[in-house]
Scaffold this motif. Structure first.
Motif, PDB file in Angstrom:
ATOM      1  N   LEU A   1      10.960  11.939   2.268  1.00  0.00           N
ATOM      2  CA  LEU A   1       9.857  11.966   3.239  1.00  0.00           C
ATOM      3  C   LEU A   1       9.497  10.555   3.687  1.00  0.00           C
ATOM      4  O   LEU A   1       8.377  10.305   4.140  1.00  0.00           O
ATOM      5  N   GLY A   2      10.429   9.644   3.530  1.00  0.00           N
ATOM      6  CA  GLY A   2      10.260   8.303   4.088  1.00  0.00           C
ATOM      7  C   GLY A   2       9.814   7.244   3.112  1.00  0.00           C
ATOM      8  O   GLY A   2       9.650   6.081   3.486  1.00  0.00           O
TER       9      GLY A   2
ATOM     10  N   ARG B   1       0.830  -1.200   0.000  1.00  0.00           N
ATOM     11  CA  ARG B   1       0.000   0.000   0.000  1.00  0.00           C
ATOM     12  C   ARG B   1       0.866   1.252   0.000  1.00  0.00           C
ATOM     13  O   ARG B   1       1.940   1.276   0.612  1.00  0.00           O
ATOM     14  N   LEU B   2       0.393   2.274  -0.696  1.00  0.00           N
ATOM     15  CA  LEU B   2       1.038   3.585  -0.688  1.00  0.00           C
ATOM     16  C   LEU B   2       0.229   4.445   0.268  1.00  0.00           C
ATOM     17  O   LEU B   2      -0.954   4.707   0.011  1.00  0.00           O
ATOM     18  N   VAL B   3       0.838   4.832   1.373  1.00  0.00           N
ATOM     19  CA  VAL B   3       0.064   5.431   2.467  1.00  0.00           C
ATOM     20  C   VAL B   3       0.678   6.731   2.979  1.00  0.00           C
ATOM     21  O   VAL B   3       1.879   6.986   2.820  1.00  0.00           O
ATOM     22  N   ASP B   4      -0.183   7.532   3.599  1.00  0.00           N
ATOM     23  CA  ASP B   4       0.261   8.720   4.329  1.00  0.00           C
ATOM     24  C   ASP B   4       0.751   8.302   5.710  1.00  0.00           C
ATOM     25  O   ASP B   4       0.224   7.368   6.313  1.00  0.00           O
ATOM     26  N   ARG B   5       1.734   9.044   6.194  1.00  0.00           N
ATOM     27  CA  ARG B   5       2.198   8.890   7.570  1.00  0.00           C
ATOM     28  C   ARG B   5       2.082  10.239   8.259  1.00  0.00           C
ATOM     29  O   ARG B   5       1.968  11.264   7.588  1.00  0.00           O
TER      30      ARG B   5
ATOM     31  N   ALA C   1       4.780   6.470   2.917  1.00  0.00           N
ATOM     32  CA  ALA C   1       5.460   5.182   3.059  1.00  0.00           C
ATOM     33  C   ALA C   1       4.917   4.146   2.087  1.00  0.00           C
ATOM     34  O   ALA C   1       3.759   4.214   1.654  1.00  0.00           O
ATOM     35  N   PHE C   2       5.794   3.208   1.743  1.00  0.00           N
ATOM     36  CA  PHE C   2       5.380   1.937   1.179  1.00  0.00           C
ATOM     37  C   PHE C   2       5.113   1.008   2.361  1.00  0.00           C
ATOM     38  O   PHE C   2       5.939   0.900   3.271  1.00  0.00           O
ATOM     39  N   ASP C   3       3.962   0.373   2.355  1.00  0.00           N
ATOM     40  CA  ASP C   3       3.586  -0.490   3.482  1.00  0.00           C
ATOM     41  C   ASP C   3       3.184  -1.867   2.964  1.00  0.00           C
ATOM     42  O   ASP C   3       2.132  -1.981   2.333  1.00  0.00           O
ATOM     43  N   PRO C   4       4.001  -2.908   3.177  1.00  0.00           N
ATOM     44  CA  PRO C   4       5.236  -2.901   3.956  1.00  0.00           C
ATOM     45  C   PRO C   4       6.409  -2.309   3.169  1.00  0.00           C
ATOM     46  O   PRO C   4       6.366  -2.239   1.942  1.00  0.00           O
ATOM     47  N   GLY C   5       7.448  -1.950   3.902  1.00  0.00           N
ATOM     48  CA  GLY C   5       8.641  -1.390   3.279  1.00  0.00           C
ATOM     49  C   GLY C   5       9.726  -2.413   3.036  1.00  0.00           C
ATOM     50  O   GLY C   5      10.771  -2.077   2.474  1.00  0.00           O
ATOM     51  N   THR C   6       9.486  -3.627   3.463  1.00  0.00           N
ATOM     52  CA  THR C   6      10.410  -4.734   3.207  1.00  0.00           C
ATOM     53  C   THR C   6       9.629  -5.832   2.517  1.00  0.00           C
ATOM     54  O   THR C   6       8.659  -6.350   3.071  1.00  0.00           O
ATOM     55  N   ILE C   7      10.021  -6.146   1.285  1.00  0.00           N
ATOM     56  CA  ILE C   7       9.257  -7.069   0.452  1.00  0.00           C
ATOM     57  C   ILE C   7      10.165  -8.219   0.035  1.00  0.00           C
ATOM     58  O   ILE C   7      11.280  -7.991  -0.438  1.00  0.00           O
TER      59      ILE C   7
END
Ligand SMILES: [Cu+2]
Length: 133
Positions: free
Chosen positions: A121-122, A35-39, A45-51
């Motif tokens: 921005l993360g 997911r491409l999400v606001d923080r 962030a990319f959620d998850p950020g480890t794929i």
């Protein structure tokens, strides 16, 4: 004098009538959703950020954020040939998706990617590709 048995091999030829332009391979393997999400505090962030993906999988990016994002590779294994996947299109609208097919372009190994306007921005992530044996 012995008799030899002969087997009959029947070849069935099936004509392939796939129209031009239908050559895109159907997704196989697993579907991995990112997911491409606001923080908070203006971060993204990319959620998850480890794929972790196996060759044949599809990584599906789903827009769930207030800003447009893309998937732009920063580092990849030396023998990877990402082509058009090196920099993906911007994903604009909520619910819009971008499918990254982990095919032969993706050699085994470690990759990093980011969203071009939001890396600071993360919005960065890692992708590790392996292959089934
Ligand atoms: Cu972004």
């Amino acid at each position: 004098m012995s008799h030899a048995l002969r087997s009959v091999l029947v070849l069935v030829v099936i004509a392939c009538t796939a129209p031009a332009g239908a050559a895109q391979a159907a997704p196989r393997g697993h579907l991995i959703t990112v997911r491409l999400v606001d923080r908070p505090n203006g971060q993204f962030a990319f959620d998850p950020g480890t794929i972790n993906a196996q060759r044949g999988d599809t990584v599906r990016f789903v827009q769930q954020s207030s800003a447009p994002h893309n998937v732009s590779f920063r580092t990849h294994p030396q023998n990877a040939k990402l082509g058009d996947a090196a920099v993906g299109p911007y994903i604009l609208n909520n619910g819009q998706t971008y499918d990254l097919v982990i095919d032969a372009r993706f050699a085994d190994g470690a990759y990093t990617f980011a969203c071009d306007p939001h890396e600071s921005l993360g919005m960065k992530a890692t992708l590790t590709v392996g292959s089934h044996h």
